[in-house]
Every structure is written in C-alpha cells, then in structure tokens.
Design an enzyme around this catalytic site. Structure first.
Site, PDB file in Angstrom:
ATOM      1  CD  GLU A  73      26.528  12.561  -8.832  1.00 32.11           C
ATOM      2  OE1 GLU A  73      25.384  13.618  -9.317  1.00 32.11           O
ATOM      3  OE2 GLU A  73      26.697  12.126  -7.685  1.00 32.11           O
ATOM      4  CD1 TRP A 107      26.763  21.764  -1.421  1.00 35.57           C
ATOM      5  CD2 TRP A 107      25.773  20.856  -3.117  1.00 35.57           C
ATOM      6  NE1 TRP A 107      26.700  20.829  -1.544  1.00 35.57           N
ATOM      7  CE2 TRP A 107      26.366  20.253  -2.074  1.00 35.57           C
ATOM      8  CE3 TRP A 107      24.992  20.652  -4.387  1.00 35.57           C
ATOM      9  CZ2 TRP A 107      25.972  18.844  -2.747  1.00 35.57           C
ATOM     10  CZ3 TRP A 107      25.265  19.430  -4.660  1.00 35.57           C
ATOM     11  CH2 TRP A 107      25.283  18.847  -3.896  1.00 35.57           C
ATOM     12  CE  LYS A 146      26.389   4.906   0.745  1.00 39.66           C
ATOM     13  NZ  LYS A 146      26.995   4.415  -0.864  1.00 39.66           N
ATOM     14  CG  PHE A 202      29.293  18.782  -3.841  1.00 40.83           C
ATOM     15  CD1 PHE A 202      28.825  17.721  -4.003  1.00 40.83           C
ATOM     16  CD2 PHE A 202      30.900  18.235  -3.079  1.00 40.83           C
ATOM     17  CE1 PHE A 202      27.906  16.595  -3.841  1.00 40.83           C
ATOM     18  CE2 PHE A 202      30.667  17.340  -2.029  1.00 40.83           C
ATOM     19  CZ  PHE A 202      30.112  16.374  -3.059  1.00 40.83           C
ATOM     20  CE  LYS A 259      22.023   9.186  -7.662  1.00 38.99           C
ATOM     21  NZ  LYS A 259      20.840   9.280  -6.357  1.00 38.99           N
ATOM     22  CB  THR A 260      28.748   8.048  -7.873  1.00 42.13           C
ATOM     23  OG1 THR A 260      28.116   9.060  -8.090  1.00 42.13           O
ATOM     24  CG2 THR A 260      30.173   7.907  -7.712  1.00 42.13           C
ATOM     25  CB  THR A 261      28.351   2.873  -5.787  1.00 42.50           C
ATOM     26  OG1 THR A 261      28.790   3.819  -4.581  1.00 42.50           O
ATOM     27  CG2 THR A 261      28.921   1.290  -4.966  1.00 42.50           C
ATOM     28  CG  ASN A 310      15.287  11.713  -4.388  1.00 45.42           C
ATOM     29  OD1 ASN A 310      15.821  12.446  -5.227  1.00 45.42           O
ATOM     30  ND2 ASN A 310      13.805  11.799  -4.185  1.00 45.42           N
ATOM     31  NE  ARG A 324      30.176  -6.147 -15.195  1.00 41.06           N
ATOM     32  CZ  ARG A 324      28.798  -6.418 -14.165  1.00 41.06           C
ATOM     33  NH1 ARG A 324      27.632  -6.285 -15.158  1.00 41.06           N
ATOM     34  NH2 ARG A 324      28.485  -7.305 -13.504  1.00 41.06           N
TER      35      ARG A 324
END
Length: 199
Positions: free
Chosen positions: A131, A96, A41, A94, A43-45, A39, A53
């Site tokens: 995602e 949603w 912040k 998104f 993951k994508t970063t 949960n 790299r």
C-alpha cells in the site's frame, strides 16, 4: 486419430514451440520490480502469496505495511514465527480514519526508514511495500526518494509494490505490472469483510 484430435495436437505443438522459444530467449537473472495495482481485490493477498513462496525456499523476506498494519492479517499471523520474515508496520492504520496529515506523514516516514534498511540489505531476497502507492498519492513520501531506494537496491533483490493508482514512474520502471480489475465486490453490496477470506 480424428481430425479434431489432429488439429488439437498441431495447435498444441505450435503453442509449445512459441513457449519454448520464449523460455530459451529469457537469459537474464536479476531481482524484479513487480507492481500490483488497480481497483480490484487481491493485491496484498497476491503479495503475501509470493512472500510465502520465497519463505518456502528459505529466503529472507521483508514486508512493510503502510495502511493495513493495524488490521488483523491472517497471512502475517501465520508466518510471524518464520525467522526469515521481517515485518514493519505503519502504526496509524487507515489514513481516512486518522485524518491527521502531520501524524500520518511522521508515521509513514518512520516506517520508511525500515523499508530503506530492507531495500539496502543484500541478504533480503524479497521486499514487499504494501500500500505504498497511497503514501505517494497523499504526499507522505516523494517519488524521487522511493525511486532512488528501488534503483539502488541489491541486484538480486525483488520488490513488490502494492496499492491502487500506482505512480506512473513506478509502473514505468517495473518489470511486471499486474492490474487487478474490479468486476464486482461483495462489500459494495453490503457484505462485510470476512475473516480468513478478506483478511
């Protein structure tokens, strides 16, 4: 040498011996499956950091964005000119916001075709499925299809899967699973996402 310095040196020597032993025993070379979930912040970063790299070493990289594709993305914009980067975006944004299962499923499956192409290409060193966990959770893709593509990918290819609530079968087959844990998030305290920091 003081007692404290001596104890520190002995402790570091033991640590070095353990690390050296681990390094010596790691003798297998192949692509990896990494799962960035949880949960928290980042993951994508983290995935984009690994993309940077790999591109830095001149490797070919493919990124498929299943949710945030219509959002601004500073990393994607900065790296877009790199000829070794191939990005495919699910063009609905998104789920949603769209609230249209049929359209979202169609869009997901269209971009999945691009993911399958990347996952089958031995020239692509790294593939990010950003995602994709939501696509599995909402039933837009089935786990068997995704697992088959991952299992049949070229042996030197690494894949990063990102998103909350990663499917248990993905985590079971992953080489590395990192769970981002939320302790506090600015958004939950009314602070807007910040350009150049959050996206």
């Amino acid at each position: 040498m003081s007692d404290r310095e001596s104890r520190h040196q002995q402790s570091m020597q033991k640590l070095k011996a353990r690390v050296d032993e681990k390094v010596a025993s790691a003798d297998e070379q192949r692509g990896l499956l990494l799962v960035f979930t949880g949960n928290g912040k980042g993951k994508t970063t983290a995935a984009w950091g690994t993309v940077t790299r790999a591109l830095g070493y001149g490797y070919r990289v493919g990124v498929v964005q299943f949710i945030k594709g219509l959002w601004e993305c500073g990393e994607r914009d900065r790296l877009a000119e790199d000829p070794n980067l191939d990005v495919a975006i699910m063009a609905t944004g998104f789920t949603w916001d769209t609230q249209n299962r049929e359209a979202d499923t169609r869009a997901c499956r269209e971009v999945w075709v691009e993911a399958e192409r990347m996952l089958a290409d031995p020239e692509v060193y790294l593939v990010v499925l950003d995602e994709i966990t939501y696509m599995l959770k909402f039933g837009y893709l089935d786990i068997a299809t995704v697992k088959q593509a991952l299992e049949n990918r070229p042996p030197e290819q690494t894949v990063i899967v990102t998103g909350r609530n990663a499917h248990r079968e993905l985590t079971a087959m992953a080489d590395t699973v990192t769970e981002m844990q939320e302790v506090r998030h600015a958004f939950n305290n009314g602070l807007q996402a910040r350009r150049g920091i959050d996206y």
